[in-house]
Design an enzyme around this catalytic site. Structure first.
Site, PDB file in Angstrom:
ATOM      1  CG  ASP A   1      -0.199   0.006   2.560  1.00 42.71           C
ATOM      2  OD1 ASP A   1       0.986  -0.418   2.609  1.00 42.71           O
ATOM      3  OD2 ASP A   1      -0.784   0.437   3.574  1.00 42.71           O
TER       4      ASP A   1
ATOM      5  CG  HIS B   1       6.636  -0.019  10.577  1.00 42.86           C
ATOM      6  ND1 HIS B   1       6.678  -0.582  11.825  1.00 42.86           N
ATOM      7  CD2 HIS B   1       6.277   1.276  10.767  1.00 42.86           C
ATOM      8  CE1 HIS B   1       6.351   0.315  12.745  1.00 42.86           C
ATOM      9  NE2 HIS B   1       6.110   1.460  12.128  1.00 42.86           N
TER      10      HIS B   1
HETATM   11  O1  RIB Z   1       2.114  -0.275  11.056  1.00 45.97           O
HETATM   12  C1  RIB Z   1       3.003  -0.064  10.003  1.00 45.97           C
HETATM   13  C2  RIB Z   1       2.389  -0.421   8.668  1.00 45.97           C
HETATM   14  O2  RIB Z   1       1.308   0.461   8.403  1.00 45.97           O
HETATM   15  C3  RIB Z   1       3.324  -0.303   7.491  1.00 45.97           C
HETATM   16  O3  RIB Z   1       3.075  -1.339   6.573  1.00 45.97           O
HETATM   17  C4  RIB Z   1       2.981   1.024   6.913  1.00 45.97           C
HETATM   18  O4  RIB Z   1       3.312   1.115   5.542  1.00 45.97           O
HETATM   19  C5  RIB Z   1       1.511   1.148   7.180  1.00 45.97           C
HETATM   20  O5  RIB Z   1       0.781   0.566   6.167  1.00 45.97           O
HETATM   21 CA    CA Z   2       2.791  -0.780   4.165  1.00 42.85          CA
END
Ligand code: RIB
Ligand code: CA
Length: 309
Positions: free
Chosen positions: A11, A241
């Site tokens: 995303d 992340h």
């Molecule tokens: O919590 C972090 C996630 O949420 C990551 O994948 C970031 O891109 C958002 O989508």
């Molecule tokens: Ca993401």
């Protein structure tokens, strides 16, 4: 390590962009497709961002547009523009792009690829799990044909980042997460327990991407990301992340995991919580520790050797 056949379900998203940058540099990951999902922006913007990043990093794979709504038919109330900007990539000015999406949708593409690479396909899912859950619902055999699913999402012994219990990708579509967990397909959760242990900063990134054709753009979008963490945590560095899930795909030796069963709470104040029961025979793994210094070194070296030759 032998080559893995992978799909990147994403995303984009600032940290998604940094994860794709790394994925493209991994010669042991054979990327077959990018599938998009709403999350950091709506599905149109996330898909546009995937096309932009594909051009920017010169990645030659198809982009398939994913679901615009959650598995239960609802639409998001809003998007996290306060983290990723209104355009999902930091509001720093989006580069031009030339390519287009495929006519086939992401869910059909996931099903087709699972047949083409039966027993070998690894889904790297760094957004909500809606596309995967739809593929499970549309094709009984889909989950059984996958080798593994690696997700960025969830939190085990760590608080959530949207509510005290829930992480963003999971609370985005908890029903989808539960459908995916219930298939008992081998799945590794790279959640907040480890993604918050590694932090990047401008000082780290400047020598990694500075001077590359797209270096200024990446440094600018990460400044937007850093600004959010200055406002909310009073820190100039930020958690890693989505790239952590990608590093797990290539360097699982850097992570400590526990094995068991995952499920997802759907109701009440704990909605979106990933619940984990340890069981040595379970289908799921949860990452609980990471060698962060080694991870940062791995990320930086991989980018340097691929993009700087
Ligand atoms: O919590 C972090 C996630 O949420 C990551 O994948 C970031 O891109 C958002 O989508
Ligand atoms: Ca993401």
């Amino acid at each position: 390590m032998t080559e893995k056949h992978v799909v990147f379900d994403t995303d984009p998203g600032i940290d998604d962009a940094m994860a794709l940058l790394y994925l493209n540099a991994c010669e042991n990951l054979k990327l077959h497709a990018i599938t998009t999902i709403l999350g950091n922006a709506d599905i149109e913007q996330c898909t546009r961002n995937a096309l932009i990043l594909r051009d920017l990093f010169r990645i030659d794979v198809p982009v398939y547009k994913g679901s615009a709504i959650h598995i239960n038919g609802t639409e998001p109330d809003d998007y996290p523009d306060f983290v990723h900007g209104a355009d999902g990539l930091g509001d720093v000015g989006l580069p031009e792009y030339s390519g287009d999406i495929e006519r086939e949708d992401a869910v059909s593409a996931l099903i087709d690829l699972s047949k083409k690479h039966e027993g070998e396909l690894v889904i790297l899912a760094v957004g909500r799990l809606t596309n995967l859950a739809l593929a499970v619902q549309q094709d009984d055999g889909f989950a059984g044909r996958l080798q593994e699913i690696i997700i960025m999402g969830g939190a085990y012994q760590h608080p959530g980042n949207v509510t005290p219990f829930a992480e963003a990708n999971i609370i985005g579509d908890p029903e989808a997460a539960e459908i995916v967990f219930r298939t008992e397909t081998p799945l590794t959760m790279v959640g907040l327990d480890v993604t918050t242990q590694t932090r990047m900063s401008h000082e780290y990134l400047e020598p990694v991407v500075g001077g590359l054709a797209f270096g200024d753009f990446l440094l600018a979008i990460n400044r937007t990301y850093a600004d959010y963490h200055v406002r909310t945590e009073d820190r100039h560095d930020f958690p890693v992340h989505d790239s952590s899930a990608l590093v797990y795909a290539t360097r699982p030796d850097l992570f400590e995991t526990v094995t068991g069963h995952l499920s997802c709470t759907a109701e009440g104040e704990e909605r979106g919580r990933t619940v984990f029961r340890e069981d040595a025979n379970g289908p799921h793994k949860v990452c609980i520790n990471i060698d962060s210094n080694a991870m940062l070194e791995e990320y930086g070296q991989r980018i340097a050797s691929f993009y700087r030759g």
